[in-house]
Each structure stands twice: as structure tokens, then as C-alpha cells.
Design a protein around this motif. Sequence first.
Motif, PDB file in Angstrom:
ATOM      1  N   PRO A  51     -13.781 -12.372   4.160  1.00 48.97           N
ATOM      2  CA  PRO A  51     -14.440 -12.215   5.458  1.00 48.97           C
ATOM      3  C   PRO A  51     -13.542 -12.505   6.649  1.00 48.97           C
ATOM      4  CG  PRO A  51     -15.748 -13.585   3.980  1.00 48.97           C
ATOM      5  CD  PRO A  51     -14.463 -13.309   3.292  1.00 48.97           C
ATOM      6  N   GLU A  52     -12.738 -13.568   6.571  1.00 47.10           N
ATOM      7  CA  GLU A  52     -11.976 -13.956   7.756  1.00 47.10           C
ATOM      8  C   GLU A  52     -10.815 -13.007   8.054  1.00 47.10           C
ATOM      9  OE1 GLU A  52     -12.028 -15.608   4.920  1.00 47.10           O
ATOM     10  OE2 GLU A  52     -10.151 -16.663   4.523  1.00 47.10           O
ATOM     11  N   LEU A  53     -10.502 -12.145   7.102  1.00 46.44           N
ATOM     12  CA  LEU A  53      -9.374 -11.238   7.313  1.00 46.44           C
ATOM     13  C   LEU A  53      -9.827  -9.784   7.327  1.00 46.44           C
ATOM     14  CD1 LEU A  53      -6.943 -12.983   4.830  1.00 46.44           C
ATOM     15  CD2 LEU A  53      -6.711 -12.953   7.295  1.00 46.44           C
ATOM     16  N   GLU A  54     -11.091  -9.578   7.647  1.00 50.31           N
ATOM     17  CA  GLU A  54     -11.716  -8.302   7.369  1.00 50.31           C
ATOM     18  C   GLU A  54     -11.037  -7.085   8.000  1.00 50.31           C
ATOM     19  OE1 GLU A  54     -15.902  -7.539   8.189  1.00 50.31           O
ATOM     20  OE2 GLU A  54     -16.269  -8.718   6.398  1.00 50.31           O
ATOM     21  N   ASN A  55     -10.779  -7.119   9.287  1.00 56.61           N
ATOM     22  CA  ASN A  55     -10.132  -5.991   9.945  1.00 56.61           C
ATOM     23  C   ASN A  55     -10.883  -4.674   9.698  1.00 56.61           C
ATOM     24  OD1 ASN A  55      -8.218  -4.746  11.462  1.00 56.61           O
ATOM     25  ND2 ASN A  55      -6.838  -4.361   9.727  1.00 56.61           N
ATOM     26  N   GLY A  56     -12.197  -4.723   9.837  1.00 57.85           N
ATOM     27  CA  GLY A  56     -13.001  -3.503   9.683  1.00 57.85           C
ATOM     28  C   GLY A  56     -13.419  -3.232   8.259  1.00 57.85           C
ATOM     29  N   ASP A  57     -12.868  -3.995   7.319  1.00 60.17           N
ATOM     30  CA  ASP A  57     -13.223  -3.767   5.914  1.00 60.17           C
ATOM     31  C   ASP A  57     -14.512  -4.512   5.586  1.00 60.17           C
ATOM     32  OD1 ASP A  57     -13.057  -2.858   3.354  1.00 60.17           O
ATOM     33  OD2 ASP A  57     -11.355  -4.104   2.758  1.00 60.17           O
ATOM     34  N   SER A  58     -15.124  -4.136   4.487  1.00 55.43           N
ATOM     35  CA  SER A  58     -16.318  -4.843   4.024  1.00 55.43           C
ATOM     36  C   SER A  58     -16.446  -4.638   2.525  1.00 55.43           C
ATOM     37  CB  SER A  58     -17.563  -4.282   4.723  1.00 55.43           C
ATOM     38  OG  SER A  58     -17.762  -2.951   4.294  1.00 55.43           O
ATOM     39  N   VAL A  59     -17.262  -5.464   1.901  1.00 57.90           N
ATOM     40  CA  VAL A  59     -17.517  -5.298   0.468  1.00 57.90           C
ATOM     41  C   VAL A  59     -18.117  -3.917   0.226  1.00 57.90           C
ATOM     42  CG1 VAL A  59     -18.892  -6.133  -1.476  1.00 57.90           C
ATOM     43  CG2 VAL A  59     -17.763  -7.769   0.025  1.00 57.90           C
ATOM     44  N   ALA A  60     -18.968  -3.467   1.156  1.00 56.56           N
ATOM     45  CA  ALA A  60     -19.583  -2.138   1.000  1.00 56.56           C
ATOM     46  C   ALA A  60     -18.507  -1.051   0.946  1.00 56.56           C
ATOM     47  CB  ALA A  60     -20.552  -1.875   2.158  1.00 56.56           C
ATOM     48  N   CYS A  61     -17.458  -1.195   1.768  1.00 63.39           N
ATOM     49  CA  CYS A  61     -16.366  -0.210   1.747  1.00 63.39           C
ATOM     50  C   CYS A  61     -15.646  -0.247   0.396  1.00 63.39           C
ATOM     51  CB  CYS A  61     -15.350  -0.505   2.847  1.00 63.39           C
ATOM     52  SG  CYS A  61     -15.934  -0.158   4.495  1.00 63.39           S
TER      53      CYS A  61
ATOM     54  N   HIS B 239      -9.115   0.615   3.350  1.00 61.60           N
ATOM     55  CA  HIS B 239      -8.546  -0.519   4.078  1.00 61.60           C
ATOM     56  C   HIS B 239      -7.511  -1.237   3.204  1.00 61.60           C
ATOM     57  CE1 HIS B 239     -12.397   0.100   6.130  1.00 61.60           C
ATOM     58  NE2 HIS B 239     -11.831  -0.449   7.183  1.00 61.60           N
ATOM     59  N   LYS B 240      -6.653  -2.004   3.883  1.00 65.51           N
ATOM     60  CA  LYS B 240      -5.716  -2.859   3.137  1.00 65.51           C
ATOM     61  C   LYS B 240      -6.505  -4.012   2.552  1.00 65.51           C
ATOM     62  CE  LYS B 240      -1.193  -2.694   5.442  1.00 65.51           C
ATOM     63  NZ  LYS B 240      -0.200  -3.509   6.130  1.00 65.51           N
ATOM     64  N   ARG B 241      -6.647  -4.065   1.235  1.00 64.88           N
ATOM     65  CA  ARG B 241      -7.386  -5.190   0.640  1.00 64.88           C
ATOM     66  C   ARG B 241      -6.775  -5.646  -0.683  1.00 64.88           C
ATOM     67  NH1 ARG B 241     -11.186  -0.803  -0.796  1.00 64.88           N
ATOM     68  NH2 ARG B 241     -12.306  -1.068   1.167  1.00 64.88           N
ATOM     69  N   THR B 242      -5.525  -5.257  -0.926  1.00 67.23           N
ATOM     70  CA  THR B 242      -4.890  -5.627  -2.189  1.00 67.23           C
ATOM     71  C   THR B 242      -4.006  -6.849  -1.974  1.00 67.23           C
ATOM     72  OG1 THR B 242      -4.954  -3.300  -2.799  1.00 67.23           O
ATOM     73  CG2 THR B 242      -3.561  -4.745  -4.135  1.00 67.23           C
ATOM     74  N   TYR B 243      -4.463  -7.971  -2.446  1.00 65.71           N
ATOM     75  CA  TYR B 243      -3.701  -9.225  -2.340  1.00 65.71           C
ATOM     76  C   TYR B 243      -2.683  -9.258  -3.471  1.00 65.71           C
ATOM     77  CZ  TYR B 243      -7.121 -10.452   1.107  1.00 65.71           C
ATOM     78  OH  TYR B 243      -7.884 -10.430   2.233  1.00 65.71           O
ATOM     79  N   TYR B 244      -1.571  -9.900  -3.235  1.00 62.38           N
ATOM     80  CA  TYR B 244      -0.506  -9.780  -4.225  1.00 62.38           C
ATOM     81  C   TYR B 244       0.372 -11.020  -4.308  1.00 62.38           C
ATOM     82  CZ  TYR B 244       2.318  -8.705  -0.068  1.00 62.38           C
ATOM     83  OH  TYR B 244       2.933  -8.757   1.152  1.00 62.38           O
ATOM     84  N   CYS B 245       1.111 -11.065  -5.394  1.00 60.14           N
ATOM     85  CA  CYS B 245       2.114 -12.114  -5.586  1.00 60.14           C
ATOM     86  C   CYS B 245       3.424 -11.363  -5.770  1.00 60.14           C
ATOM     87  CB  CYS B 245       1.844 -12.938  -6.834  1.00 60.14           C
ATOM     88  SG  CYS B 245       0.139 -13.458  -7.078  1.00 60.14           S
ATOM     89  N   GLY B 246       4.162 -11.124  -4.702  1.00 60.14           N
ATOM     90  CA  GLY B 246       5.371 -10.301  -4.788  1.00 60.14           C
ATOM     91  C   GLY B 246       5.016  -9.010  -5.500  1.00 60.14           C
TER      92      GLY B 246
END
Lengths: 225, 545
Positions: B52-62, B119-126
Amino acid sequence: MKVKILRQLSPDSSPYWEIFEYDGPLDNSVAGVLDYINYHDDISDVEGNATTRIGWECSCLQGMCGACAMVVNGKPVLACETFVRDFHGKDIEIRPLRKFPVVHDLMVDRSSIHENLKAANICIGEYRPSEDTDFEHQYTAAKCLKCGLCLEVCPNYVNGRSFYGAAFANDCYLVASRNQSKSRMIGEIYGRAFGRDCSKSLSCMDVCPVKIPTLSSIARLNRLK
Amino acid sequence: MRNVLIIGSGISGMACAVRCAEHGIHVTLVSPFSSERSQSVMAAGGINAVLPELENGDSVACHIEDTLKGGACLGGRRAVTGLCEHGEEILRYLESIGTVFSVDKEGHPLRRAFGGQSHKRTYYCGASTGKQIVSALVMEARRYEAQGVIRRKLRSSFYSALIRDGVCYGAMLYDEAGGNIEAVYADALVVATGGQNALFGKTTGSTLCDGYVAGKLFMQGAELKNLEFIQYHPTALETAQKRILISEAGRGEGGRLFIDRNGERFYFMEDKYGPNGNLMTRDVISREIDALGGSAFLDISFLGKKLIDGRLPEIRDICSKYAGIDVNREPIPVQPSVHFFMGGLAVHLDHETNIRNLFAVGECASMYHGANRLGGNSLLAAVYSGRVAADTLAERNRTDSERPDFSRELESESAKLVRSSETESRFPVMYIRDMLAETMQKQLGIVRCKENLMQGLHDIDYYLSIAEHLNFDSSVMPYYNYSLTGILTLARATVKCALFRKESRGAHYRSDHPERDEKYRAATIISYDDGNFCLRLDEGGAYES
């Protein structure tokens, strides 16, 4: 090109050398050589005697899983990222890691690495990072393959019964840096199972496939005392 | 339930084991090798979640809509909603157990763009997200191992399930050290054995994932689903032994695909699909490359050394090590490769199969991804499915009825294995696996048609007829001998599914049926009845809704 392999059919049987002729591609890795010998044709030794297929362990074949750790021309390496071209036409000698019990040919039982970490209860438990967090160091430490190469080359590691080696130290570092409430406990165990007996040859860093800066881990862990 | 047997110790198996342990359920975690050898360590790009805090227009619905759309409308809305709604919880959980995510200066996890997502929503480790998650889960599992709640059983492989009257009571395992089969009873059996790479030989995945467990369970009555949907990843580097994945992160960071046309670069994806063409879904890009001759180039050199060293070091290293390519100066030659299996064991929303107390999680289960998986959703599904199965087990009471006696089956299978071991063959079982891979690569490629599929079926039937009479090849591990028929049967079921679906959808493209046909807007279900393969569409959404 000849490939000389130290073989052992079962944990209880005696090891023996067997020599094979390799006429496959020169851009192959040593893992590719083993596959080629095993499955290119019916397997026979250099004198044409029928023999059994060579046992070895593999999974990712691209240096990410640590399965194919072995000793090639005297150097502990991952077979999948050691290339025939780098031997410049010289024969290849392959043997299993010496610091672990042989299961079959080049397959060894490395469960002592995990068992030592389990016995010492090295786990993060809860994420409570210290303030001077070094993410890059932690990221690299968490890439440890538990392949055993660092233990193979270590002059202090014998059989993992008292001195647990670099793989243990790096997991200790990871836990201490990800959960500062465990610093004291980790400091004590680290001192007992690593810090006290490490002679700092640092050969572990030379062979580590993922380039873990063990010296930095040691420096951080020493400050926990 | 009090004790659970889990086969497979990659991310989904460990996530299930740890969650079971949190519920106080005792777990036996079985795998031939340690978790560090699992295919999970190869998952590169990242894990999807909407914070939620990093949403930038994204949502779970998207996220839900992107997943359903990417899966060509075959994923179940309820299933996908559950997956996406738990994205944040799973990311927080992984952080809490010590996963080293890439973070910004304030310590917030970083995101990157992945194909097919709005939206950009892929969190990563390197570029080693899977490995970092494995390392954290290994530590967490170790904590419960030290307490005796999780017990690891290494050098053991699945032989068959203990099933009577539609209920599972555990499994027979082959113990490599002892060379014998043993029965391990449990209140439930969870399989977490990954995809079916061995069907195709050279893939981007691990050599340990061969599909045997799914094939054997199918022969024992478990239904399979959507086997025809096989994801070809568009960017793999061809090497002598395998196809090495060039992570989607390369395109996520701005990498561009092109082919050489008369000495000039033709950016075919951008030309056809616009500026974001390089981030179309994997099925679309793979088909475009296939249509242009089967290979292309990926250029990341213009991104600059700083970005490559900081965010894409694994791509840099792979190219240098295995192909002698300096990605700062040269483009990377790429081609599509089998990468992920959307199909697998058919499971309900709680990840139970049609056999009571038999569960499947991770890639070996077919759920969420429909006809095509989005990058970043497999790691999410691996963790989520393991936890869903564990939560179901925690709520379920033990079966009160008395456990049936399987000693006769154990005796019979043990005798069969001993009898086989006493025969010798110079015809290696691995040759048949190689022949199968050749058939599957050729006849079940990116573009299929009835003629090819029928030829594939014919070839597999031939291999099956050999396998039934094949003597024991003592020069390989016994597992390779006894697993062959199950693997071939799974291959046959896969081709049957591809023949059954007379349309093109997601990763399944039929040149003789090139259009999508809404009549097929449902999962393919295949079952095995005494040698007969029975196919149907799951129109009512009995499994995934």
C-alpha cells in the motif's frame, strides 16, 4: 584428451582410478565432459574395457546450486563452471571432495554442513537488523551454495566435528546482522566453532564460487565478542 | 492433523513445512538432495506484491486483472484473488524471516517492471530472488528441525503414494542408502516436486525436476490439469549442456530485443507492440521470435556499466562465463526455451487433489497461472500455495477410520524392484529419456498442429512399449529405472491435452486452430483409468474457480 577419475562404487568399497578418452567438444564444461563420457556411447575405459557410468551430482548446471563440487586437476571447483578450454589440451584429473564421505564416485555426503548449523541452532528467527547493515555483504553471504569447496581447501577443517569452517561462519554473520538480538549467542558459538581455530589462510575465499567475502564476515563476527 | 509427509524441499515444500510446524504439525521433509540443490534457487527476477505505501497507482485489483489477463482467462478469479491479496503478507513474511531483498537508501524494498503487468510490482533480491528466499527458508526450517518438529529425510525419492478407496495415507519411498523401498505413513501427503523438465531435456530449469511424481500419481488416480500450457521463456542463452535463462529483469530494466535484418537492427517487439513491446508476456515474445527464425538478440549494453553491475550482475556473469560475451559491449544471443509448466496436478482452492489427504503445491500443482504465467508470480504462488495447504491441514481433523494395511503392496513392489535389479541391460534408460526429450521439443514446440502431435503420440507409445520390457540399467541410480514409465505416461498425457484443445490460447498455439475459441474457456482435465486417458473441460470450475 584423457580424463582420469577417482572412482568408488559405494561408501564401503575401495577407491580406484579409471582413465577415459575424451574426444568431445572443447567448449564443454567438466560437467559436460562427464555427461559426454556417460551417455555419448556405451561406456568403456581408455583400453576399451566396458565399465559402469560415473556417478556425480548435478542440478542447475550453471553455478547456482553447488551440486557438482569436485576436485579437478587439484583444484576444488564446480564442474559446471570449469571449462575444458582452460586446460589447454592437458589431461584432466577428477576426484571427489576429500573432506566428506564418498557416496558413489564423485558424489559425497555433505550433510554435516547442515547438521552443524542445526546443532548450533544458527537461524535468524526474527528480522531485527543492526543499524550498520551492509546489504551487499548480507546478499552475498546468503548466496552460499553449501557446496563444501571452502571446507575442502581449508587447512583447519578436518571432518567438521569441532571446527565448522567458512560456510558456518558466513551463516553466523548473516544471523547476527539480520537479528541483532542474537549477536551475543552467535558470538559465543562462532568463537567456539570457528574463531578459535581459524588460521586465516583465507583459501576459502579463493575457491568460493559466489565470492563470499568471508574475511569481512570474520571481521564483523570478531567485533561481537 | 498431527503429521504430514512432504515430498520436495524447494520453496513451496519448505514454505509448507514451516507453516505446518508453526501450527504444531510434525513434518517429514523428503528430498534426494538438500534444498540448496532445488530448482527454486534458480528463480531470478522477483516476486510480485502490491504494498500500500508504495502503490503509485497500483492496486491488488490491478494485480488480479493482470494475472487473469496474462493467463488468457483460464485462471480462476477466486484463486487468483487469494494469491494477489496475500502478496503483501507474503513479502512481509519473507522479510521477517531474513530474506535479503534489494532496498533503497531508506530501506524500502525495490521494485522492477515485469512483462504483462500494468505497474512495477516485482520485488527482488538482485537477480537471485529465489536463492535468497531459499536461504531464509532453510534457516527457518532449520529452527524447527532443531526442535524436532521438522525432520529432513535426504537421499530418499518418491516411489508411489499409499492410496486406498480415494484416500491417501502416505507414500512408499525409495531409500538410496539402503537400496530398498519403505512405507512412510502420514495423515496427509503433500507433493512439492516442481515442473516436468525431463520431458524436454534441455530447459532453463534443474535436471532434478522430471515430473515423475505427477506421472505416477496420475497412474494412481490423481487428475491432471492444463498440461498443454508450457511456458517458453523468450530469452535463454544456448550452451552445450543447457539453456541458461537470461532473466526478464534484463528487459525490465530497459533491455531491447532485436534481430539482424540486412546488417541493421530491427527492434521487432517495439515495431509491432510499441515502446513497451519488450515487456509483452512471455508467450507473445516467444512466438514472435519463433516466427522470425527462432533466435534474436537482447541488448542491455546501453543501460550502462553502473546499472548492469548494480542490478544485473548475474546476467553479466552468465554471459561472460558461458558465452564469452561482455554485455557492456555486445548484445546477447537469445532463443526461447521451455521454462515453466502451468499444468500439473489438478488441485482445489485448498490445494487438495481429487484424492483425499493428497495435496500438491508449487509448480507441480496447476493453479493461478491459467494459460500463461506472469513473471514474478511463480515465487508468490510457491510460498502462497505451501501456506494454503498447511493452513488447510491445520484445520482438518485426522481421519478416524483405521489405517489400511499396505504391507502386501510394499512386499510386492519391493519384490518387483529386486527382480528388476537382477536383470541387466546395455540399453541405458537415459537414452529413452533423451529420445523422449527430442520428441517433445520437436512435436510440442511453441507452435503445434495435429500432425506433429499425432507423431509425438506415436513416438511416446513406442517408448512406452520399450519401457515396459526394458531390463534394469544397473549403471544408473535405480530411481532412473523405476521412474521411466511414470515420466513417459506424463508425456503422453501432455500430448493428449494438446490434441484435445483445438484452439490457440496463451502458451498453447495451434497452427491448425490459430484463433481463440470461447468454447474452450475452461481448464483441461485428464484422468487415467486402467490405461485409458480420459479428457474433459472443467466447465463448472470444480477445481479452480
